[in-house]
Design an enzyme around this catalytic site. Structure first.
Site, PDB file in Angstrom:
ATOM      1  N   ILE A   1     -63.435 -13.909  69.283  1.00 16.82           N
ATOM      2  CA  ILE A   1     -64.272 -13.287  70.323  1.00 16.82           C
ATOM      3  C   ILE A   1     -64.211 -14.116  71.606  1.00 16.82           C
ATOM      4  O   ILE A   1     -64.471 -15.313  71.569  1.00 16.82           O
ATOM      5  CB  ILE A   1     -65.752 -13.210  69.880  1.00 16.82           C
ATOM      6  CG1 ILE A   1     -65.890 -12.512  68.533  1.00 16.82           C
ATOM      7  CG2 ILE A   1     -66.611 -12.550  70.942  1.00 16.82           C
ATOM      8  CD1 ILE A   1     -67.298 -12.591  67.949  1.00 16.82           C
TER       9      ILE A   1
ATOM     10  N   GLY B   1     -60.897 -16.232  60.706  1.00 16.59           N
ATOM     11  CA  GLY B   1     -59.649 -15.627  60.230  1.00 16.59           C
ATOM     12  C   GLY B   1     -58.460 -16.136  61.011  1.00 16.59           C
ATOM     13  O   GLY B   1     -58.562 -16.475  62.198  1.00 16.59           O
TER      14      GLY B   1
ATOM     15  N   GLY C   1     -61.851 -15.767  49.398  1.00 14.28           N
ATOM     16  CA  GLY C   1     -61.344 -16.743  50.379  1.00 14.28           C
ATOM     17  C   GLY C   1     -62.166 -16.796  51.651  1.00 14.28           C
ATOM     18  O   GLY C   1     -61.765 -17.437  52.625  1.00 14.28           O
TER      19      GLY C   1
ATOM     20  N   LYS D   1     -71.748 -24.633  66.819  1.00 12.96           N
ATOM     21  CA  LYS D   1     -71.369 -23.566  67.755  1.00 12.96           C
ATOM     22  C   LYS D   1     -72.473 -23.300  68.790  1.00 12.96           C
ATOM     23  O   LYS D   1     -72.183 -23.138  69.977  1.00 12.96           O
ATOM     24  CB  LYS D   1     -71.023 -22.292  66.976  1.00 12.96           C
ATOM     25  CG  LYS D   1     -69.717 -22.443  66.176  1.00 12.96           C
ATOM     26  CD  LYS D   1     -69.526 -21.306  65.195  1.00 12.96           C
ATOM     27  CE  LYS D   1     -68.192 -21.388  64.470  1.00 12.96           C
ATOM     28  NZ  LYS D   1     -68.104 -20.456  63.335  1.00 12.96           N
TER      29      LYS D   1
ATOM     30  N   GLU E   1     -61.509 -22.012  73.574  1.00  8.56           N
ATOM     31  CA  GLU E   1     -62.039 -20.658  73.337  1.00  8.56           C
ATOM     32  C   GLU E   1     -62.289 -20.384  71.843  1.00  8.56           C
ATOM     33  O   GLU E   1     -63.256 -19.729  71.470  1.00  8.56           O
ATOM     34  CB  GLU E   1     -61.053 -19.618  73.900  1.00  8.56           C
ATOM     35  CG  GLU E   1     -61.488 -18.183  73.759  1.00  8.56           C
ATOM     36  CD  GLU E   1     -62.817 -17.912  74.439  1.00  8.56           C
ATOM     37  OE1 GLU E   1     -62.867 -17.941  75.658  1.00  8.56           O
ATOM     38  OE2 GLU E   1     -63.828 -17.680  73.734  1.00  8.56           O
TER      39      GLU E   1
ATOM     40  N   VAL F   1     -65.726 -21.328  69.114  1.00  4.68           N
ATOM     41  CA  VAL F   1     -66.933 -20.535  68.831  1.00  4.68           C
ATOM     42  C   VAL F   1     -66.541 -19.068  68.749  1.00  4.68           C
ATOM     43  O   VAL F   1     -65.848 -18.554  69.633  1.00  4.68           O
ATOM     44  CB  VAL F   1     -68.001 -20.697  69.941  1.00  4.68           C
ATOM     45  CG1 VAL F   1     -69.235 -19.868  69.622  1.00  4.68           C
ATOM     46  CG2 VAL F   1     -68.377 -22.161  70.119  1.00  4.68           C
TER      47      VAL F   1
ATOM     48  N   GLU G   1     -65.510 -21.563  51.526  1.00  4.26           N
ATOM     49  CA  GLU G   1     -64.805 -22.724  50.975  1.00  4.26           C
ATOM     50  C   GLU G   1     -65.348 -23.021  49.573  1.00  4.26           C
ATOM     51  O   GLU G   1     -66.468 -22.644  49.246  1.00  4.26           O
ATOM     52  CB  GLU G   1     -65.097 -23.965  51.844  1.00  4.26           C
ATOM     53  CG  GLU G   1     -64.853 -23.792  53.310  1.00  4.26           C
ATOM     54  CD  GLU G   1     -63.418 -24.078  53.693  1.00  4.26           C
ATOM     55  OE1 GLU G   1     -62.712 -24.698  52.882  1.00  4.26           O
ATOM     56  OE2 GLU G   1     -63.021 -23.654  54.789  1.00  4.26           O
TER      57      GLU G   1
ATOM     58  N   GLY H   1     -64.522 -17.462  66.744  1.00 11.10           N
ATOM     59  CA  GLY H   1     -63.153 -17.102  66.334  1.00 11.10           C
ATOM     60  C   GLY H   1     -62.410 -16.389  67.439  1.00 11.10           C
ATOM     61  O   GLY H   1     -62.148 -16.944  68.509  1.00 11.10           O
TER      62      GLY H   1
HETATM   63  N1  HSE Z   1     -66.331 -21.040  58.422  1.00 12.41           N
HETATM   64  C1  HSE Z   1     -66.399 -20.447  59.708  1.00 12.41           C
HETATM   65  C2  HSE Z   1     -67.041 -19.073  59.594  1.00 12.41           C
HETATM   66  C3  HSE Z   1     -65.017 -20.330  60.277  1.00 12.41           C
HETATM   67  O1  HSE Z   1     -67.268 -18.608  58.459  1.00 12.41           O
HETATM   68  O2  HSE Z   1     -67.401 -18.467  60.585  1.00 12.41           O
HETATM   69  C4  HSE Z   1     -64.962 -20.083  61.751  1.00 12.41           C
HETATM   70  O3  HSE Z   1     -65.533 -21.124  62.483  1.00 12.41           O
END
Ligand code: HSE
Length: 402
Positions: free
Chosen positions: A131, A298, A182, A200, A124, A127, A185, A129
């Site tokens: 949701i 997150g 943050g 995704k 889950e 894709v 990256e 996060g």
């Molecule tokens: N780097 C990804 C984003 C993290 O910013 O959505 C979650 O997959």
């Protein structure tokens, strides 16, 4: 009591540990029995951390532990995650992962192994996060033929584009701000070049059609070329620019998939999806439109999705939850044949040539931009657009969803 092993104690892995401990009682009620993290595998030590004593550097301490029946994989990447997950499944354990690279590349194989062992491989969190989108696609929107999936699937790029739109800042300044907070990256390539979104939409499209969509086949453009001028024109059009992962089944049955920035109208529900939020819009042939919105990245939101899979796996001990995703490859339509409309900027001295090439264009004006001619084309294939635009010295082209 169900024993859990966690592979990777980074942001998401430590979030899983935190969620399981914070919501211990309600999770036990929903799962039907208590859940306890028994071991965590990571190369590092974590002195002073609440999980300090659970850390091992040897994966075998998890795969060979008979008290661990569910393995959470939050390492990211495919090496060694693929080998570890496969070994865990072959050892009769269920796996819950947040790892989109692993799922996009090896999803069908790992689902098949889980099926053969009456266990589960759930993903889950891979894709969107926090949701819920994988479970709805797999278990809720099952009466429909999926006609379209369109989503803002990356929080980092959505944050950068939101800053550019609101502050008028350029791409580099907005990226720097995202890095300082943050959200991006230090090496932002996977996000800003669209690779993360690509994996995704590959997973979602594979689930929608039950076949393997190779992410290498998906045309992918990131946001690095989006300029202050593009944002000014978007504002003049009462639109926003979003990085969209899209797949669509055309009337002839061919599926097209693409990752690219797009102009989104103020009337679209995707228009107001800002900052690190994600949204996924799905169109079914009988359901029509449904949209999922929330935190796409997150620590705790993503961990929440992983733990929801763990709970499902506790509730389905010895019972495989069917996921229709075969290893047969879904051949995507050539992106050159996909139809759309295009927002195009050319130098001012190319105005006449642009009108000759695109007789049905609609001019777009912004009082913030000088020495350019900007327009939106009528509907045509990507191939036809490229042919007609080739001698215009195009400054930038953005797909239009207006
Ligand atoms: N780097 C990804 C984003 C993290 O910013 O959505 C979650 O997959």
């Amino acid at each position: 009591m169900v024993g859990i092993g966690i592979l990777g104690y980074g942001t998401i892995g430590s979030g899983v540990f935190e969620v399981i401990n914070t919501n211990k009682e309600s999770i036990a009620k929903r799962a039907g029995e208590p859940i306890e993290v028994k071991r965590i595998c990571d190369l590092r030590d974590f002195p002073g951390d609440p999980a300090e004593k659970l850390i091992t550097h040897d994966f075998k301490d998890i795969v060979n532990d008979p008290e661990i029946s569910i393995v959470v994989e939050t390492m990211g990447g495919t090496k060694p995650a693929y080998d570890f997950v496969k070994s865990a499944l072959l050892a009769g354990k269920s796996v819950a992962t947040s790892n989109k690279e692993l799922v996009a590349k090896y999803g069908p194989e790992l689902i098949e192994i889980a099926k053969e062992h009456n266990e589960n491989f759930l993903f889950e969190a891979s894709v969107g996060g926090g949701i819920p989108i994988i479970r709805p696609l797999n278990q809720a929107i099952t009466a429909d033929e999926i006609l379209e999936i369109k989503g803002i699937l990356n929080g980092t790029t959505n944050y950068i584009l939101t800053k550019m739109a609101r502050q008028g800042s350029d791409y580099h300044a907005s990226l720097k701000e995202a890095q300082e907070l943050g959200y991006a990256e230090r090496n932002p390539e996977a996000d800003v070049e669209g690779y993360d979104t690509c994996r995704k939409i590959a997973i979602l499209t594979s689930l929608a059609y039950g076949m393997q969509v190779d992410y290498e086949d998906i045309y992918t453009e990131g946001i690095t070329k989006i300029s202050v001028e593009d944002m000014a024109y978007a504002k003049a059009l009462d639109a926003s620019i979003k990085l969209l992962g899209e797949s669509r089944r055309a009337d002839n049955g061919v599926v097209y998939a693409r990752v690219a920035p797009a102009l989104v109208s103020a009337h679209s529900p995707l228009f107001s999806v800002n900052d690190v939020f994600n949204a996924i819009f799905v169109k079914g042939n009988v359901l029509d439109d449904v949209m999922f919105y929330g935190r796409g990245a997150g620590k705790l939101p993503t961990a929440s999705a992983v733990v929801s899979d763990v709970i499902d796996e506790v509730k389905h001990k010895g019972v495989h939850i069917m996921i229709q995703w075969s290893a047969s490859k879904l051949t995507l339509g050539d992106i050159k044949d996909a139809k759309g409309e295009y927002f195009v900027r050319v130098p001012a001295d190319k105005k006449d040539a642009a009108i000759a090439a695109f007789p049905n264009l609609s001019e777009v004006k912004s009082d913030k931009v000088k020495n350019e001619f900007a327009f939106i084309t009528d509907t045509m294939t990507e191939g036809e657009y490229a042919d007609r635009a080739k001698d215009l010295g195009v400054l930038n082209m953005i797909r239009s969803n207006l």
